[in-house]
Scaffold this active site. Structure first.
Site, PDB file in Angstrom:
ATOM      1  N   CYS A 116       0.815  -1.222   0.000  1.00 52.40           N
ATOM      2  CA  CYS A 116       0.000   0.000   0.000  1.00 52.40           C
ATOM      3  C   CYS A 116       0.846   1.268   0.000  1.00 52.40           C
ATOM      4  CB  CYS A 116      -0.931   0.011   1.208  1.00 52.40           C
ATOM      5  SG  CYS A 116      -2.039  -1.388   1.200  1.00 52.40           S
ATOM      6  N   HIS A 256      -3.248   7.078   2.802  1.00 52.62           N
ATOM      7  CA  HIS A 256      -3.674   5.801   2.223  1.00 52.62           C
ATOM      8  C   HIS A 256      -5.071   5.480   2.759  1.00 52.62           C
ATOM      9  CE1 HIS A 256      -3.969   1.738   1.019  1.00 52.62           C
ATOM     10  NE2 HIS A 256      -3.764   1.233   2.229  1.00 52.62           N
ATOM     11  N   ASN A 286     -10.165   0.089  -0.455  1.00 51.99           N
ATOM     12  CA  ASN A 286      -8.703   0.132  -0.396  1.00 51.99           C
ATOM     13  C   ASN A 286      -8.150  -0.390  -1.731  1.00 51.99           C
ATOM     14  OD1 ASN A 286      -5.989  -0.307   0.083  1.00 51.99           O
ATOM     15  ND2 ASN A 286      -6.285  -1.378   2.034  1.00 51.99           N
TER      16      ASN A 286
HETATM   17  O1  UT7 Z   1      -3.970  -1.370   3.541  1.00 53.75           O
HETATM   18  C1  UT7 Z   1      -3.094  -2.178   4.218  1.00 53.75           C
HETATM   19  C2  UT7 Z   1      -3.193  -2.034   5.684  1.00 53.75           C
HETATM   20  N1  UT7 Z   1      -4.467  -2.561   6.161  1.00 53.75           N
HETATM   21  C3  UT7 Z   1      -5.107  -1.938   7.115  1.00 53.75           C
HETATM   22  O2  UT7 Z   1      -4.657  -0.880   7.539  1.00 53.75           O
HETATM   23  C4  UT7 Z   1      -6.328  -2.583   7.694  1.00 53.75           C
HETATM   24  C5  UT7 Z   1      -6.281  -2.530   9.204  1.00 53.75           C
HETATM   25  N2  UT7 Z   1      -7.395  -3.191   9.857  1.00 53.75           N
HETATM   26  C6  UT7 Z   1      -8.647  -2.740   9.805  1.00 53.75           C
HETATM   27  O3  UT7 Z   1      -8.948  -1.803   9.127  1.00 53.75           O
HETATM   28  C7  UT7 Z   1      -9.671  -3.406  10.697  1.00 53.75           C
HETATM   29  O4  UT7 Z   1      -9.026  -4.211  11.644  1.00 53.75           O
HETATM   30  C8  UT7 Z   1     -10.722  -4.258   9.930  1.00 53.75           C
HETATM   31  C9  UT7 Z   1     -11.634  -3.351   9.129  1.00 53.75           C
HETATM   32  C10 UT7 Z   1     -10.011  -5.237   9.008  1.00 53.75           C
HETATM   33  C11 UT7 Z   1     -11.569  -5.030  10.926  1.00 53.75           C
HETATM   34  O5  UT7 Z   1     -12.183  -4.122  11.833  1.00 53.75           O
HETATM   35  P1  UT7 Z   1     -12.103  -4.377  13.407  1.00 53.75           P
HETATM   36  O6  UT7 Z   1     -12.876  -3.313  14.036  1.00 53.75           O
HETATM   37  O7  UT7 Z   1     -10.655  -4.505  13.770  1.00 53.75           O
HETATM   38  O8  UT7 Z   1     -12.872  -5.738  13.536  1.00 53.75           O
HETATM   39  P2  UT7 Z   1     -12.375  -7.086  14.213  1.00 53.75           P
HETATM   40  O9  UT7 Z   1     -11.537  -7.849  13.258  1.00 53.75           O
HETATM   41  O10 UT7 Z   1     -11.853  -6.773  15.570  1.00 53.75           O
HETATM   42  O11 UT7 Z   1     -13.758  -7.799  14.406  1.00 53.75           O
HETATM   43  C12 UT7 Z   1     -14.751  -7.272  15.296  1.00 53.75           C
HETATM   44  C13 UT7 Z   1     -15.985  -8.143  15.157  1.00 53.75           C
HETATM   45  C14 UT7 Z   1     -15.685  -9.623  15.256  1.00 53.75           C
HETATM   46  O12 UT7 Z   1     -16.781 -10.238  15.913  1.00 53.75           O
HETATM   47  P3  UT7 Z   1     -16.672 -10.681  17.443  1.00 53.75           P
HETATM   48  O13 UT7 Z   1     -15.502 -11.613  17.505  1.00 53.75           O
HETATM   49  O14 UT7 Z   1     -16.452  -9.421  18.200  1.00 53.75           O
HETATM   50  O15 UT7 Z   1     -18.001 -11.335  17.687  1.00 53.75           O
HETATM   51  C15 UT7 Z   1     -15.662 -10.059  13.812  1.00 53.75           C
HETATM   52  O16 UT7 Z   1     -15.993 -11.409  13.661  1.00 53.75           O
HETATM   53  O17 UT7 Z   1     -16.574  -7.904  13.871  1.00 53.75           O
HETATM   54  C16 UT7 Z   1     -16.721  -9.167  13.223  1.00 53.75           C
HETATM   55  N3  UT7 Z   1     -16.541  -8.957  11.796  1.00 53.75           N
HETATM   56  C17 UT7 Z   1     -17.550  -8.663  10.981  1.00 53.75           C
HETATM   57  N4  UT7 Z   1     -18.854  -8.471  11.184  1.00 53.75           N
HETATM   58  C18 UT7 Z   1     -19.621  -8.152  10.124  1.00 53.75           C
HETATM   59  C19 UT7 Z   1     -15.394  -9.028  11.072  1.00 53.75           C
HETATM   60  N5  UT7 Z   1     -15.646  -8.774   9.792  1.00 53.75           N
HETATM   61  C20 UT7 Z   1     -16.971  -8.536   9.698  1.00 53.75           C
HETATM   62  C21 UT7 Z   1     -17.822  -8.214   8.629  1.00 53.75           C
HETATM   63  N6  UT7 Z   1     -19.125  -8.028   8.890  1.00 53.75           N
HETATM   64  N7  UT7 Z   1     -17.372  -8.050   7.379  1.00 53.75           N
END
Ligand code: UT7
Length: 339
Positions: A116, A256, A286
């Site tokens: 990225c 980004h 992204n």
């Molecule tokens: O470009 C390269 C660099 N990349 C980045 O900078 C990305 C960095 N990471 C992020 O932007 C975020 O971590 C994500 C958008 C990927 C995920 O967001 P988050 O707030 O960190 O979510 P999480 O992975 O902590 O998941 C929170 C909850 C989980 O459920 P429980 O375990 O709390 O019950 C996930 O299972 O959200 C759930 N979840 C979803 N729910 C609905 C994960 N993905 C989804 C989804 N829809 N698509």
């Protein structure tokens, strides 16, 4: 003689017409428009479909637009550099394909990969080629066909990515504009947290690898988020301080586009108001190396000669960085062909 600096003198871009909305994704994986909007900030993304269409399909269009807008004869382009993680093929380079198709017949061409951060890293290379006095017309094209490695059965990654590409022309100037300063860094702890395991020389793709879905992006979102929030904001703040810029001096922040919450954190850290921060994640998701140039492309008609810009990126590796540049011209050179 005044020292030579490198300045962006034009920009082109391309995003595919096909739109994949959050509502469409709701039908593909267990997710919701509400979750994606609030946790990531994406509403829709563009996807490139069609047999035989890889990154070069978009890059060729972005470069053609750039050459037309800047009235550049393609045979004058001396270097064509393509920053991408999703090349058409492992080899030959995508840059060689783009150069052939756009008529850049005399260019020295190569691909580079910094995930990225590809556009930022590419600008550093191009700017220093120019400053060395060796080249006068460099095209940097940066973008990704992220959907080619997105697993549409994995709700953790399916909503995040889109396809798109931007291209800039970089030329010398003796005026005080262009690439002023940069801080580019690597935090190697990132390797296993954001990776495509299969398809490289460690794990060439096999039937078994495909069954294990190793040909798709794997991301431990929480870990990446933690580092992205901290490092992107830190490095942006560091470059601002090192160049003695007050928050009022900053005309634009160009981050980004991985997550609106990461962008907001960087903006808050710099104390820059929202209207000065370029954000198009809601439309494009992204696009990896494409995200910063696509912002510049969209904002071009609002930019002025001398605008102070802070660019910041963070991605797989983790490779990240920030740059300070002074924009080199007023407004849009001609119609982008996009509304
Ligand atoms: O470009 C390269 C660099 N990349 C980045 O900078 C990305 C960095 N990471 C992020 O932007 C975020 O971590 C994500 C958008 C990927 C995920 O967001 P988050 O707030 O960190 O979510 P999480 O992975 O902590 O998941 C929170 C909850 C989980 O459920 P429980 O375990 O709390 O019950 C996930 O299972 O959200 C759930 N979840 C979803 N729910 C609905 C994960 N993905 C989804 C989804 N829809 N698509």
């Amino acid at each position: 003689m005044a020292p030579i600096n490198a300045v962006i003198t034009g920009i082109g871009g391309y995003v595919p017409d096909e739109v994949l909305t959050n509502k469409d994704l709701e039908r593909m994986v267990d997710t919701s428009d509400e979750w994606i909007t609030t946790r990531v900030g994406v509403k829709e993304r563009r996807i490139l479909r069609g047999e035989g269409k890889g990154l070069s399909y978009m890059a060729i269009r972005a470069v053609r637009q750039l050459l037309e807008k800047t009235k550049t004869d393609p045979s004058e382009v001396e270097v064509l550099l393509c920053a991408t993680t999703t090349p058409d093929y492992a080899f030959p380079t995508t840059a060689s394909i783009i150069a052939y198709e756009t008529g850049c017949i005399k260019a020295f061409t190569f691909d580079m990969q910094a995930a990225c951060s590809g556009f930022l890293y590419g600008l550093e290379i191009a700017a220093n080629f120019i400053r060395a006095g060796r080249y006068e017309k460099i095209v940097l094209v940066a973008g990704d066909k992220m959907t080619s490695m997105t697993d549409y059965t994995d709700r953790n990654t399916a909503p995040l990515f889109g396809d798109g590409c931007g291209a800039v022309l970089i030329e010398p100037t003796e005026e005080n504009y262009g690439w002023v300063d940069s801080i580019l860094r690597t935090e190697g702890i990132g390797r296993e947290h954001l990776i495509m395991w299969g398809g490289g020389s460690v794990l060439p793709l096999t039937h078994e690898g495909i069954d294990k879905r190793l040909n798709y992006i794997y991301q431990d979102g929480k870990v990446v988020f933690k580092y992205a929030v901290a490092y992107m904001a830190d490095v942006a703040a560091e470059i601002v301080e090192r160049n003695h810029l007050s928050k009022e001096d900053i005309d634009w922040v160009v981050p980004h586009q991985a997550n609106k919450r990461i962008i907001d954190a960087a903006g808050k850290r710099l104390g820059v108001p929202e209207e000065k921060i370029m954000v198009n994640i809601e439309k494009f998701g992204n696009t990896s190396a494409g995200s910063i140039p696509l912002c510049l492309w969209e904002w071009e008609n609002r930019l002025h000669k001398g605008d102070n810009m802070i660019l910041a990126a963070f991605g797989a590796g983790f490779v990240y960085g920030a740059a300070y540049l002074k924009w080199g011209y007023d407004g849009q050179r001609s119609d982008n062909g996009q509304s």
